[in-house]
Design a protein around this motif. Structure first.
Motif, PDB file in Angstrom:
ATOM      1  N   GLN A   1       0.696  -1.058   0.005  1.00  0.00           N
ATOM      2  CA  GLN A   1       0.104   0.069  -0.046  1.00  0.00           C
ATOM      3  C   GLN A   1       0.826   1.236  -0.177  1.00  0.00           C
ATOM      4  O   GLN A   1       1.701   1.288   0.800  1.00  0.00           O
ATOM      5  CB  GLN A   1      -0.966   0.030   1.266  1.00  0.00           C
ATOM      6  CG  GLN A   1      -1.873  -1.313   1.063  1.00  0.00           C
ATOM      7  CD  GLN A   1      -2.817  -0.978   2.440  1.00  0.00           C
ATOM      8  OE1 GLN A   1      -3.221  -0.023   2.771  1.00  0.00           O
ATOM      9  NE2 GLN A   1      -3.460  -2.445   3.007  1.00  0.00           N
ATOM     10  N   THR A   2       0.381   2.322  -0.839  1.00  0.00           N
ATOM     11  CA  THR A   2       1.242   3.273  -1.007  1.00  0.00           C
ATOM     12  C   THR A   2       0.228   4.500  -0.173  1.00  0.00           C
ATOM     13  O   THR A   2      -0.791   4.217  -0.117  1.00  0.00           O
ATOM     14  CB  THR A   2       1.398   3.882  -2.223  1.00  0.00           C
ATOM     15  OG1 THR A   2       0.209   3.931  -2.876  1.00  0.00           O
ATOM     16  CG2 THR A   2       2.347   2.967  -3.108  1.00  0.00           C
ATOM     17  N   GLY A   3       0.938   5.557   0.410  1.00  0.00           N
ATOM     18  CA  GLY A   3       0.242   6.596   0.865  1.00  0.00           C
ATOM     19  C   GLY A   3       0.152   6.385   2.512  1.00  0.00           C
ATOM     20  O   GLY A   3      -0.614   6.989   3.077  1.00  0.00           O
ATOM     21  N   VAL A   4       0.379   5.250   2.989  1.00  0.00           N
ATOM     22  CA  VAL A   4       0.430   4.768   4.346  1.00  0.00           C
ATOM     23  C   VAL A   4       1.896   4.977   4.949  1.00  0.00           C
ATOM     24  O   VAL A   4       2.810   4.894   4.207  1.00  0.00           O
ATOM     25  CB  VAL A   4      -0.241   3.658   4.503  1.00  0.00           C
ATOM     26  CG1 VAL A   4      -1.605   3.620   3.998  1.00  0.00           C
ATOM     27  CG2 VAL A   4       0.636   2.431   3.796  1.00  0.00           C
ATOM     28  N   THR A   5       2.121   4.959   6.292  1.00  0.00           N
ATOM     29  CA  THR A   5       3.148   4.961   7.023  1.00  0.00           C
ATOM     30  C   THR A   5       3.817   3.619   6.728  1.00  0.00           C
ATOM     31  O   THR A   5       3.536   2.521   6.949  1.00  0.00           O
ATOM     32  CB  THR A   5       3.073   5.074   8.364  1.00  0.00           C
ATOM     33  OG1 THR A   5       2.169   6.421   8.707  1.00  0.00           O
ATOM     34  CG2 THR A   5       4.205   5.242   9.277  1.00  0.00           C
TER      35      THR A   5
END
Length: 218
Positions: free
Chosen positions: A103-107
């Motif tokens: 997942q992109t856009g997550v920590t």
């Protein structure tokens, strides 16, 4: 021969000087970011530790310098590192930074690479469908479970980490400095406040010097 730092031009308008100082801060930050990317080969080149999952080898607010895989050798799992006698952050196995379940856009998560499993082993471990792929099994040094044996509310069950999900590996860490990116708004506010104080102090000092100069002329 002596070197001197050129003085930036000043305006009579204090607002212009203030805007100039703010722009200078952004330029310096951008230059540092470019230099970090050039050295590390990946982005983000710096990550801040947010949880105690890697204690005592990485602590909350540590700022970690991350490098691309081939800059300093490939990724080593625990067994490989032990055979090579290579210790990374107090243990065997490289500490990697990866995007959870791609997942992109997550920590991103920063944990140790324990081992590598192929697709058939992933199936035997209970991964099915698209999750039955080869990848790294990872673990926080302070956690009881491997990441892939845990359920995360944000991501569900963590899948084996594909190489394309990896941002890079941790090279070294600086204690406490990670507080700044973790509290970016507060840190920016402090920087702006310092600039304002310096500007006001500079104006007051200049005014005082001008008054003294006028007094001497009289």
């Amino acid at each position: 021969m002596s070197l001197s730092i050129p003085k930036l031009p000043e305006s009579k308008d204090p607002k212009i000087n203030f805007i100039r100082d703010i722009l200078l801060v952004f330029i310096v930050v951008a230059a540092i970011g470019g230099a970090l990317f050039a050295v590390s080969g990946t982005w983000p080149a710096l990550v801040a530790v947010e949880s105690p999952s890697m204690v005592p080898n990485l602590n909350v607010n540590d700022l970690v310098f991350v490098v691309e895989e081939n800059r300093y050798g490939g990724y080593m799992i625990m067994v490989e590192a032990e055979e090579a006698g290579k210790i990374s952050f107090g243990g065997y196995g490289d500490v990697i930074v990866y995007q959870p379940n791609g997942q992109t856009g997550v920590t991103p998560i920063i944990h140790r690479a324990i081992t590598w499993i192929n697709e058939s082993v992933a199936e035997e471990a209970g991964f099915t469908g698209d999750a039955a792929h080869a990848g790294y099994i990872t673990k926080g040094d302070n956690n009881e479970l491997y990441d892939q044996n845990a359920i995360f509310s944000e991501y569900g069950r963590m899948q084996p980490v594909k190489k394309e999900w990896i941002v890079g590996k941790a090279l070294f860490a600086i204690p406490l400095i990670g507080f700044i990116p973790l509290h970016l708004f507060e840190s920016a506010l402090v920087v702006v406040l310092i600039i304002v104080i310096i500007e006001l102090a500079s104006r007051r000092l200049k005014k005082s010097k001008d008054n003294k100069s006028k007094g001497k002329k009289k």
